[in-house]
Design a protein around this motif. Structure first.
Motif, PDB file in Angstrom:
ATOM      1  N   LEU A 150       1.363  -2.306  -6.639  1.00  0.00           N
ATOM      2  CA  LEU A 150       1.271  -1.074  -5.869  1.00  0.00           C
ATOM      3  C   LEU A 150      -0.202  -0.746  -5.676  1.00  0.00           C
ATOM      4  O   LEU A 150      -0.927  -0.553  -6.655  1.00  0.00           O
ATOM      5  CB  LEU A 150       1.964   0.074  -6.600  1.00  0.00           C
ATOM      6  N   ILE A 151      -0.646  -0.675  -4.429  1.00  0.00           N
ATOM      7  CA  ILE A 151      -2.038  -0.357  -4.133  1.00  0.00           C
ATOM      8  C   ILE A 151      -2.104   1.102  -3.698  1.00  0.00           C
ATOM      9  O   ILE A 151      -1.443   1.505  -2.735  1.00  0.00           O
ATOM     10  CB  ILE A 151      -2.611  -1.258  -3.014  1.00  0.00           C
ATOM     11  N   LYS A 155      11.789   4.681   3.544  1.00  0.00           N
ATOM     12  CA  LYS A 155      11.617   3.256   3.837  1.00  0.00           C
ATOM     13  C   LYS A 155      10.399   2.710   3.103  1.00  0.00           C
ATOM     14  O   LYS A 155      10.439   1.622   2.515  1.00  0.00           O
ATOM     15  CB  LYS A 155      11.449   3.051   5.347  1.00  0.00           C
ATOM     16  N   ALA A 156       9.313   3.482   3.169  1.00  0.00           N
ATOM     17  CA  ALA A 156       8.094   3.059   2.484  1.00  0.00           C
ATOM     18  C   ALA A 156       8.303   3.014   0.978  1.00  0.00           C
ATOM     19  O   ALA A 156       7.829   2.099   0.296  1.00  0.00           O
ATOM     20  CB  ALA A 156       6.954   4.007   2.837  1.00  0.00           C
ATOM     21  N   HIS A 183      -6.847   9.406  -5.325  1.00  0.00           N
ATOM     22  CA  HIS A 183      -6.278  10.720  -5.034  1.00  0.00           C
ATOM     23  C   HIS A 183      -4.758  10.713  -5.240  1.00  0.00           C
ATOM     24  O   HIS A 183      -4.197  11.647  -5.820  1.00  0.00           O
ATOM     25  CB  HIS A 183      -6.621  11.140  -3.607  1.00  0.00           C
ATOM     26  N   LEU A 184      -4.102   9.652  -4.783  1.00  0.00           N
ATOM     27  CA  LEU A 184      -2.649   9.582  -4.949  1.00  0.00           C
ATOM     28  C   LEU A 184      -2.282   9.362  -6.414  1.00  0.00           C
ATOM     29  O   LEU A 184      -1.306   9.940  -6.914  1.00  0.00           O
ATOM     30  CB  LEU A 184      -2.080   8.462  -4.084  1.00  0.00           C
ATOM     31  N   LEU A 240       0.856  -1.184   0.000  1.00  0.00           N
ATOM     32  CA  LEU A 240       0.000   0.000   0.000  1.00  0.00           C
ATOM     33  C   LEU A 240       0.892   1.233   0.000  1.00  0.00           C
ATOM     34  O   LEU A 240       1.735   1.399   0.890  1.00  0.00           O
ATOM     35  CB  LEU A 240      -0.895   0.010   1.247  1.00  0.00           C
ATOM     36  N   VAL A 241       0.739   2.078  -0.990  1.00  0.00           N
ATOM     37  CA  VAL A 241       1.542   3.304  -1.084  1.00  0.00           C
ATOM     38  C   VAL A 241       0.692   4.481  -0.626  1.00  0.00           C
ATOM     39  O   VAL A 241      -0.405   4.697  -1.148  1.00  0.00           O
ATOM     40  CB  VAL A 241       2.048   3.550  -2.526  1.00  0.00           C
ATOM     41  N   LYS A 242       1.204   5.212   0.347  1.00  0.00           N
ATOM     42  CA  LYS A 242       0.481   6.364   0.889  1.00  0.00           C
ATOM     43  C   LYS A 242       1.195   7.651   0.506  1.00  0.00           C
ATOM     44  O   LYS A 242       2.390   7.653   0.222  1.00  0.00           O
ATOM     45  CB  LYS A 242       0.382   6.243   2.419  1.00  0.00           C
TER      46      LYS A 242
END
Length: 854
Positions: A341-342, A330-331, A346-347, A247-249
């Protein structure tokens, strides 16, 4: 991330068609001559050129795509393909890559695109990253997909209650075909199709077989949680394929360790009224592994998190002393190693928006490189992209930025970066700092004056808006049309005050920039004690300038593909005012930055069609105008037996929802429905006003005393749903967010009451402007735009009821326009075939009793 750099000092040229530079780098003489001509023409300025290569990695063609200045040039990254080379000159002869060079090179290098720095006479070259061409792609084996999803496959053997669904297999094969042949696919998958598995399995196979990342974008957290906590873990368990999904934030979700350290140090300088919360966050930063908001057990106040969160313009990147331990990096490293990649929409569109700004290549790696996209819940594409390619400028936002410099509330101690700088300067025993201290005093005065001017400007805007609209509502939106801009009142009030604000802001930004230079000089002589403060001041200056530019553009620029409006919200403690812009048409933007940029694009949802065709979706997204791409549109119907599982009731002996007496006529009907269903119902509204009115009436009914009434707004959405699922005799009164993204299966939900057809507010500026645009071309905006929007929402509301093949229940539509208006059939034809009762309210209620009591 490690960057491999190669230094080649001398290039030998030969008068032949192919010029050997190194064993790894060939360039045709004609291409070399083009490059030399461009450099000679550029003189002492920088250029960016693209070198196109053949199968032997020989540069056969040079195209100069950007001309900048001696120090920096905007980078054109679109239309590059794997194996290409970006060639960039440093006129100074120093070929050391700058931080922007490294950022751009790292982004391009991950996609197989080289980045070379040369001097102006092309006698030296430095390879920051080399180009490479991928091997021939390995197509997805569709027979293996059939085996995985088959009745005797690994999922069937490991998932209790698994049902083989032919439509799911067909969709998975369609997705595989899109990957294999670089297609754009539009797929509507009805509820129960199993669309997430249908796109996950081919995505995993392609990612592993071809070592290419797949980006999966969703609109809701619920769907992300389903993917990450249910579907992906299951596939990891049952498939003989090893893969990683992350999960990419967004950047602002992460705490910045440099800021936390600076705040901890600065707390020793003076008192901070936010000490407890700040110290809690600082201590947490020392023990958390994740460093993101989701790892906290509380939600920090916005103004506190603003002081600690990661931000692009305050990031030192490789120069930061916390670089190795940076939570964001790190992320990002985990993401760079992932196969899937989830992200949320919006991102995704924030990433596309950043790519659209060609000057901002320092941040191009907001997401790791990817060339295949699956957009689930794709019916939101137009709305989300409109937001991210638009702009919102608020009084609150600008004042908050200015207050980061210096702020004092009544007699409380002041705070802000200028205060911290001042206290540090006081400790320096050097007379040269005295003028700088005086500059701080002047800047504080100017900052306060600018805050006052900001408030005056937005108050003038609020007054103008109030005078034009003239109603008592607490939330007003005023679209800025040509008529308004040409009015004397607009010119003599709002624009006049804007000019005063813009002039004063320009002077302030100039003075702040000069102060920054003076402080930087002192910093270099005093062990860099102002490093953190300088970064903060530079970021504030840049943001204030962006705010000022956006206000200037709003007031004085006229873009025909832009909608402008003012939003005014009235509160007891004052007004909230914002200036808003959005693209009138999003189709060309999506075409340029989405559809033309990625190898595979799969857009899916349970609600993409209107009246069983994709015309509306294709028109709004502009996908029908995409050239040289194969575009496939498929509809996979739900496998559920709606004829036996669902009854639709439409009472006709009630007023239409446009009449004042409507609420009083439907209240007894809703009460009786809830008695019949024993609760277990969603009541879906299009406005809070009607929701609150009916809730206040129905909750008092003694005949419903055993039924728990839940109302949106009383608690957060998650808690309301949790209570609703637990109490199987409850009723939930909800608006917009409960029409979709909510999954309640079983006996907890057996009735969905749709109070009125979900047409959007006709005076919403962006929708009003788009309708006018359609009308100008001689088309019917109501049928082409307004009705399809409502149908999509209507289908989402319908989809809340049946979530598996054992669910059953009723859909009650209290808006008789669905039967009596010419457009009503478009709504009904867009639903699966169900048993439908149309007649008096008594007739509908009688059939409901039979349905529930049998």
């Amino acid at each position: 991330m490690i960057f491999l750099e190669y230094q080649i000092n001398i290039i030998y040229f030969k008068s032949v068609m192919k010029v050997l530079v190194t064993e790894d780098f060939l360039i045709e003489e004609s291409a070399l001559n083009e490059l030399k001509k461009a450099l000679e023409k550029a003189g002492n300025t920088e250029i960016f050129a693209i070198g196109h290569t053949d199968n032997n990695n020989e540069i056969t063609e040079i195209n100069v795509v950007s001309w900048g200045n001696e120090f920096m040039a905007p980078a054109i990254i679109n239309n590059l393909k794997q194996g290409d080379v970006v060639i960039h000159n440093h006129p100074s002869g120093n070929l050391t890559p700058s931080p922007p060079d490294i950022n751009l090179a790292s982004y391009l290098g991950n996609q197989g695109i080289g980045f070379y720095i040369i001097n102006n006479d092309v006698s030296e070259v430095r390879f920051v990253t080399k180009s490479w061409k991928g091997e021939e792609r390995n197509p997805i084996d569709t027979d293996k997909i059939k085996s995985i999803l088959g009745p005797d496959g690994p999922i069937a053997k490991n998932l209790q209650g698994y049902e083989y669904r032919e439509s799911q297999v067909e969709m998975a094969i369609e997705v595989a075909d899109a990957f294999n042949n670089s297609k754009i696919s539009i797929i509507e998958a009805g509820t129960g199709t199993g669309k997430t598995m249908a796109y996950l399995i081919p995505s995993i196979m392609w990612a592993i077989n071809n070592k290419e990342k797949i980006l999966i974008s969703t609109n809701t957290i619920n769907l992300q949680e389903q993917l990450l906590k249910k579907d992906i873990p299951l596939l990891k368990e049952v498939l003989d394929i090893q893969f990683n999904a992350v999960l990419v934030k967004g950047r602002n979700n992460y705490l910045c360790l440099r800021k936390a350290k600076a705040e901890e140090s600065d707390l020793t300088i003076g008192v901070d009224e936010n000490l407890d919360e700040l110290m809690t966050l600082i201590q947490w930063s020392k023990i958390t592994d994740d460093g993101s908001l989701s790892d906290l057990n509380f939600i920090p106040r916005e103004e506190i998190w603003d002081r600690l969160k990661c931000e692009s313009d305050t990031c030192l990147r490789v120069k930061c002393s916390f670089y190795k331990n940076c939570f964001l990096l790190k992320a990002r490293r985990k993401a760079s190693q992932a196969d899937l990649l989830i992200v949320n929409h919006h991102l995704l569109f924030a990433d596309l928006s950043l790519r659209a700004n060609l000057n901002n290549f320092a941040d191009l790696a907001i997401l790791p490189p990817y060339s295949h996209i699956i957009i689930d819940e794709a019916h939101h594409i137009e709305d989300v992209s409109t937001k991210y390619f638009g702009l919102k400028t608020s009084k609150k936002g600008l004042i908050r930025i200015l207050n980061r410099l210096w702020f004092q509330l009544r007699k409380k101690e002041a705070k802000g970066v200028l205060l911290l700088v001042s206290k540090k300067l006081n400790k320096i025993k050097d007379e040269t700092v005295i003028p700088v201290q005086k500059t701080i005093d002047s800047l504080i005065t100017q900052k306060n004056e600018l805050v006052n001017l900001t408030a005056e400007l937005f108050d003038e805007i609020a007054k103008f808006t109030d005078n034009i609209i003239k109603n008592e509502q607490n939330e007003l939106k005023l679209r800025i049309t040509d008529k308004i801009e040409e009015s004397i009142d607009w010119e003599n009030t709002v624009r006049l005050k804007s000019k005063e604000f813009i002039n004063s802001a320009g002077i302030f930004i100039t003075n702040l920039s000069r102060f920054h230079k003076k402080l930087d000089s002192i910093n270099n002589k005093n062990s860099k004690i102002f490093d953190s403060n300088l970064i903060e001041i530079a970021a504030i200056s840049k943001r204030v300038e962006e705010y000022v530019n956006s206000i200037e553009n709003f007031m004085f620029e006229n873009n025909t593909n832009e909608v402008k409006w003012i939003e005014l919200k009235k509160y007891k403690k004052g007004n909230s005012v914002s200036l808003n812009t959005a693209p009138l048409k999003i189709d060309t933007i999506l075409k340029e930055y989405l559809f033309n940029q990625f190898d595979t694009i799969i857009m899916t949802s349970a609600t993409l069609t209107v009246n069983n065709n994709f015309d509306y979706f294709k028109d709004r997204t502009g996908i029908s105008t995409v050239e040289k791409r194969e575009i496939i549109a498929r509809l996979f119907p739900s496998p559920f037996d709606f004829k036996s599982q669902v009854i639709i009731g439409i009472p006709l002996d009630i007023p239409p929802p446009t009449q004042d007496l409507f609420p009083f006529h439907i209240e007894p009907i809703i009460t009786e429905i809830l008695k019949i269903s024993k609760g277990k119902a969603f009541i879906l509204f299009t406005s809070y006003m009607l929701l609150n009115l009916l809730y206040s009436q129905i909750i008092t009914k003694p005949e419903l005393s055993g039924i728990t009434m839940l109302k949106q707004g009383d608690e957060n959405r998650h808690n309301l749903l949790k209570k609703f699922k637990k109490d199987i005799n409850s009723v939930l009164f909800g608006t917009d967010s409960f029409w979709e993204g909510v999954d309640v299966s079983g006996e907890a939900l057996e009735a969905v009451i749709i109070v009125r057809l979900p047409f959007r507010v006709p005076t919403e500026p962006i929708y009003e402007a788009r309708r006018e645009e359609i009308e100008k071309s001689g088309r019917d905006s109501f049928i082409e735009y307004t009705v399809p929007q409502a149908v999509i929402k209507f289908k989402q509301g319908f989809g809340r009821l049946i979530r598996n093949n054992t669910d059953r229940g009723s859909i009650i539509i209290l808006d008789k326009r669905i039967q009596e208006k010419y457009y009503g059939n478009i709504f009904l034809n867009s639903l699966p075939e169900c048993r439908t009762i149309i007649g008096t309210k008594d007739a509908v209620l009688d059939e409901l009793r039979k349905f529930y009591y049998k």
